[in-house]
Design a protein around this motif. Structure first.
Motif, PDB file in Angstrom:
ATOM      1  N   GLU A 161       0.846  -1.184   0.000  1.00  0.00           N
ATOM      2  CA  GLU A 161       0.000   0.000   0.000  1.00  0.00           C
ATOM      3  C   GLU A 161       0.883   1.237   0.000  1.00  0.00           C
ATOM      4  OE1 GLU A 161      -2.213  -0.574   3.604  1.00  0.00           O
ATOM      5  OE2 GLU A 161      -0.404  -0.662   4.778  1.00  0.00           O
ATOM      6  N   PRO A 162       0.334   2.418  -0.251  1.00  0.00           N
ATOM      7  CA  PRO A 162       1.173   3.618  -0.277  1.00  0.00           C
ATOM      8  C   PRO A 162       2.008   3.804   0.986  1.00  0.00           C
ATOM      9  CG  PRO A 162      -0.966   4.129  -1.203  1.00  0.00           C
ATOM     10  CD  PRO A 162      -1.057   2.722  -0.641  1.00  0.00           C
ATOM     11  N   GLU A 163       1.459   3.430   2.142  1.00  0.00           N
ATOM     12  CA  GLU A 163       2.178   3.602   3.402  1.00  0.00           C
ATOM     13  C   GLU A 163       3.434   2.722   3.474  1.00  0.00           C
ATOM     14  OE1 GLU A 163      -1.917   4.927   3.745  1.00  0.00           O
ATOM     15  OE2 GLU A 163      -1.116   2.988   3.166  1.00  0.00           O
ATOM     16  N   SER A 164       3.458   1.637   2.695  1.00  0.00           N
ATOM     17  CA  SER A 164       4.639   0.777   2.677  1.00  0.00           C
ATOM     18  C   SER A 164       5.462   1.003   1.405  1.00  0.00           C
ATOM     19  CB  SER A 164       4.235  -0.698   2.812  1.00  0.00           C
ATOM     20  OG  SER A 164       3.381  -1.104   1.777  1.00  0.00           O
ATOM     21  N   GLY A 165       5.210   2.141   0.729  1.00  0.00           N
ATOM     22  CA  GLY A 165       6.001   2.516  -0.440  1.00  0.00           C
ATOM     23  C   GLY A 165       5.490   1.984  -1.760  1.00  0.00           C
ATOM     24  N   HIS A 166       4.233   1.589  -1.812  1.00  0.00           N
ATOM     25  CA  HIS A 166       3.665   1.021  -3.029  1.00  0.00           C
ATOM     26  C   HIS A 166       2.592   1.935  -3.613  1.00  0.00           C
ATOM     27  CE1 HIS A 166       5.519  -2.369  -0.973  1.00  0.00           C
ATOM     28  NE2 HIS A 166       5.713  -2.855  -2.177  1.00  0.00           N
ATOM     29  N   GLY A 167       3.026   3.050  -4.163  1.00  0.00           N
ATOM     30  CA  GLY A 167       2.123   3.933  -4.890  1.00  0.00           C
ATOM     31  C   GLY A 167       2.019   3.418  -6.308  1.00  0.00           C
ATOM     32  N   PRO A 168       2.900   3.877  -7.208  1.00  0.00           N
ATOM     33  CA  PRO A 168       2.853   3.377  -8.584  1.00  0.00           C
ATOM     34  C   PRO A 168       3.249   1.888  -8.680  1.00  0.00           C
ATOM     35  CG  PRO A 168       4.168   5.378  -8.453  1.00  0.00           C
ATOM     36  CD  PRO A 168       3.826   4.985  -7.051  1.00  0.00           C
ATOM     37  N   TRP A 169       4.153   1.415  -7.864  1.00  0.00           N
ATOM     38  CA  TRP A 169       4.628   0.045  -7.770  1.00  0.00           C
ATOM     39  C   TRP A 169       5.003  -0.549  -9.129  1.00  0.00           C
ATOM     40  CZ3 TRP A 169       1.677  -5.025  -6.592  1.00  0.00           C
ATOM     41  CH2 TRP A 169       2.578  -5.988  -6.128  1.00  0.00           C
ATOM     42  N   PRO A 170       6.063  -0.019  -9.760  1.00  0.00           N
ATOM     43  CA  PRO A 170       6.481  -0.522 -11.075  1.00  0.00           C
ATOM     44  C   PRO A 170       6.921  -1.989 -11.052  1.00  0.00           C
ATOM     45  CG  PRO A 170       8.089   1.038 -10.209  1.00  0.00           C
ATOM     46  CD  PRO A 170       6.897   1.081  -9.290  1.00  0.00           C
ATOM     47  N   GLU A 171       7.503  -2.454  -9.935  1.00  0.00           N
ATOM     48  CA  GLU A 171       7.891  -3.864  -9.843  1.00  0.00           C
ATOM     49  C   GLU A 171       6.663  -4.771  -9.914  1.00  0.00           C
ATOM     50  OE1 GLU A 171      10.643  -1.245  -7.473  1.00  0.00           O
ATOM     51  OE2 GLU A 171       8.486  -1.621  -7.425  1.00  0.00           O
ATOM     52  N   GLY A 172       5.582  -4.336  -9.299  1.00  0.00           N
ATOM     53  CA  GLY A 172       4.334  -5.098  -9.354  1.00  0.00           C
ATOM     54  C   GLY A 172       3.760  -5.132 -10.751  1.00  0.00           C
ATOM     55  N   LEU A 173       3.850  -4.003 -11.447  1.00  0.00           N
ATOM     56  CA  LEU A 173       3.352  -3.951 -12.817  1.00  0.00           C
ATOM     57  C   LEU A 173       4.157  -4.876 -13.726  1.00  0.00           C
ATOM     58  CD1 LEU A 173       1.183  -2.673 -14.544  1.00  0.00           C
ATOM     59  CD2 LEU A 173       2.711  -0.747 -14.948  1.00  0.00           C
ATOM     60  N   MET A 174       5.470  -4.958 -13.494  1.00  0.00           N
ATOM     61  CA  MET A 174       6.295  -5.887 -14.283  1.00  0.00           C
ATOM     62  C   MET A 174       5.917  -7.337 -13.957  1.00  0.00           C
ATOM     63  SD  MET A 174      10.059  -4.081 -14.545  1.00  0.00           S
ATOM     64  CE  MET A 174      10.375  -4.163 -12.805  1.00  0.00           C
ATOM     65  N   ALA A 175       5.664  -7.627 -12.677  1.00  0.00           N
ATOM     66  CA  ALA A 175       5.234  -8.982 -12.295  1.00  0.00           C
ATOM     67  C   ALA A 175       3.884  -9.307 -12.920  1.00  0.00           C
ATOM     68  CB  ALA A 175       5.163  -9.103 -10.781  1.00  0.00           C
ATOM     69  N   PHE A 176       2.997  -8.327 -12.973  1.00  0.00           N
ATOM     70  CA  PHE A 176       1.681  -8.527 -13.602  1.00  0.00           C
ATOM     71  C   PHE A 176       1.845  -8.799 -15.092  1.00  0.00           C
ATOM     72  CE2 PHE A 176      -2.126  -6.654 -15.681  1.00  0.00           C
ATOM     73  CZ  PHE A 176      -3.061  -7.582 -15.240  1.00  0.00           C
ATOM     74  N   ALA A 177       2.713  -8.053 -15.749  1.00  0.00           N
ATOM     75  CA  ALA A 177       2.949  -8.268 -17.190  1.00  0.00           C
ATOM     76  C   ALA A 177       3.502  -9.656 -17.448  1.00  0.00           C
ATOM     77  CB  ALA A 177       3.903  -7.200 -17.726  1.00  0.00           C
ATOM     78  N   ARG A 178       4.454 -10.099 -16.621  1.00  0.00           N
ATOM     79  CA  ARG A 178       4.988 -11.465 -16.771  1.00  0.00           C
ATOM     80  C   ARG A 178       3.878 -12.496 -16.546  1.00  0.00           C
ATOM     81  NH1 ARG A 178       9.325  -9.086 -14.032  1.00  0.00           N
ATOM     82  NH2 ARG A 178       8.614  -9.963 -12.051  1.00  0.00           N
ATOM     83  N   PHE A 179       3.019 -12.249 -15.552  1.00  0.00           N
ATOM     84  CA  PHE A 179       1.921 -13.169 -15.265  1.00  0.00           C
ATOM     85  C   PHE A 179       0.969 -13.271 -16.463  1.00  0.00           C
ATOM     86  CE2 PHE A 179      -2.486 -13.613 -13.708  1.00  0.00           C
ATOM     87  CZ  PHE A 179      -2.427 -14.944 -13.303  1.00  0.00           C
ATOM     88  N   THR A 180       0.596 -12.129 -17.030  1.00  0.00           N
ATOM     89  CA  THR A 180      -0.361 -12.155 -18.154  1.00  0.00           C
ATOM     90  C   THR A 180       0.218 -12.879 -19.366  1.00  0.00           C
ATOM     91  OG1 THR A 180       0.282  -9.963 -18.972  1.00  0.00           O
ATOM     92  CG2 THR A 180      -1.578 -10.075 -17.408  1.00  0.00           C
ATOM     93  N   GLN A 181       1.537 -12.848 -19.520  1.00  0.00           N
ATOM     94  CA  GLN A 181       2.174 -13.554 -20.641  1.00  0.00           C
ATOM     95  C   GLN A 181       2.058 -15.066 -20.503  1.00  0.00           C
ATOM     96  OE1 GLN A 181       6.136 -11.945 -20.629  1.00  0.00           O
ATOM     97  NE2 GLN A 181       5.506 -10.057 -21.650  1.00  0.00           N
ATOM     98  N   THR A 182       1.803 -15.553 -19.283  1.00  0.00           N
ATOM     99  CA  THR A 182       1.670 -17.002 -19.076  1.00  0.00           C
ATOM    100  C   THR A 182       0.261 -17.492 -19.354  1.00  0.00           C
ATOM    101  OG1 THR A 182       1.089 -16.872 -16.718  1.00  0.00           O
ATOM    102  CG2 THR A 182       3.455 -16.909 -17.293  1.00  0.00           C
ATOM    103  N   LEU A 183      -0.680 -16.577 -19.527  1.00  0.00           N
ATOM    104  CA  LEU A 183      -2.091 -16.967 -19.695  1.00  0.00           C
ATOM    105  C   LEU A 183      -2.430 -17.318 -21.136  1.00  0.00           C
ATOM    106  CD1 LEU A 183      -3.693 -14.258 -17.395  1.00  0.00           C
ATOM    107  CD2 LEU A 183      -3.030 -16.586 -16.800  1.00  0.00           C
TER     108      LEU A 183
END
Length: 183
Positions: A161-183
């Protein structure tokens, strides 16, 4: 699977994320994303939240990718038996453990407990943090195993969450992109 070829359903947890939360930012930047809205974000009720998710999936015309956070993860787990067929995958982040008394006490609801332990019936990835105050990482890993989905340890990421430093969270977006490529 390409994001443009799917309906992205954003499934927030209790409280509904702020404009600064990664869920809101992703929703604002993905043309096929929409939030599964709830009538009362601060008084979650399992049946209401599950029905709202099932209805949103039913309205989708493309294969659905669920993106859930916190209590939204448990909403997906409870709804899973009614979601088979249209779900391409579920990207689940920072599950909240509503089997813990302090979380149930905060929101006055016990209907998300117990957490379902049967396979979801669709592809998924559960990302958890080793220092998430709402869920022990060992329990999150056991849920992923029971749900028949992949598990990812994000290290010390707090509650994503933003309080733990996850505003834009680019690392999460990259993980999401890798995940969608497996579908």
């Amino acid at each position: 699977m390409k994001i443009k070829d799917s309906d992205i359903l954003i499934v927030p947890g209790a409280g509904n994320p702020s404009p600064f939360h990664w869920l809101t930012r992703w929703q604002d930047n993905m043309s096929t994303a929409r939030r599964v809205d709830q009538d009362d974000w601060n008084r979650p009720q399992r049946e209401t939240w599950v029905n709202r998710l099932v209805d949103a999936v039913g309205e989708s015309e493309k294969p659905v990718i669920l993106v859930a956070h916190a209590l939204g993860v448990l909403t997906v787990a409870h709804a899973a038996p009614a979601l088979t067929g249209k779900i391409a995958g579920a990207f689940l982040v920072g599950a909240s453990d509503w089997e813990r008394p302090e979380l149930k006490a905060t929101y006055g609801d016990h209907s998300f407990d117990p957490v379902p332990r049967q396979p979801l019936g669709f592809a998924g990835l559960l990302l958890a943090s080793s220092n998430d105050p709402t869920c022990n990482i060992t329990k999150a890993e056991a849920w992923a195993r029971d749900w028949g989905i992949h598990f990812g340890n994000a290290g010390e990421a707090g509650h994503f969450e933003p309080e733990s430093g996850h505003g834009p969270w680019p690392e999460g977006l990259m993980a999401f992109a890798r995940f969608t490529q497996t579908l």
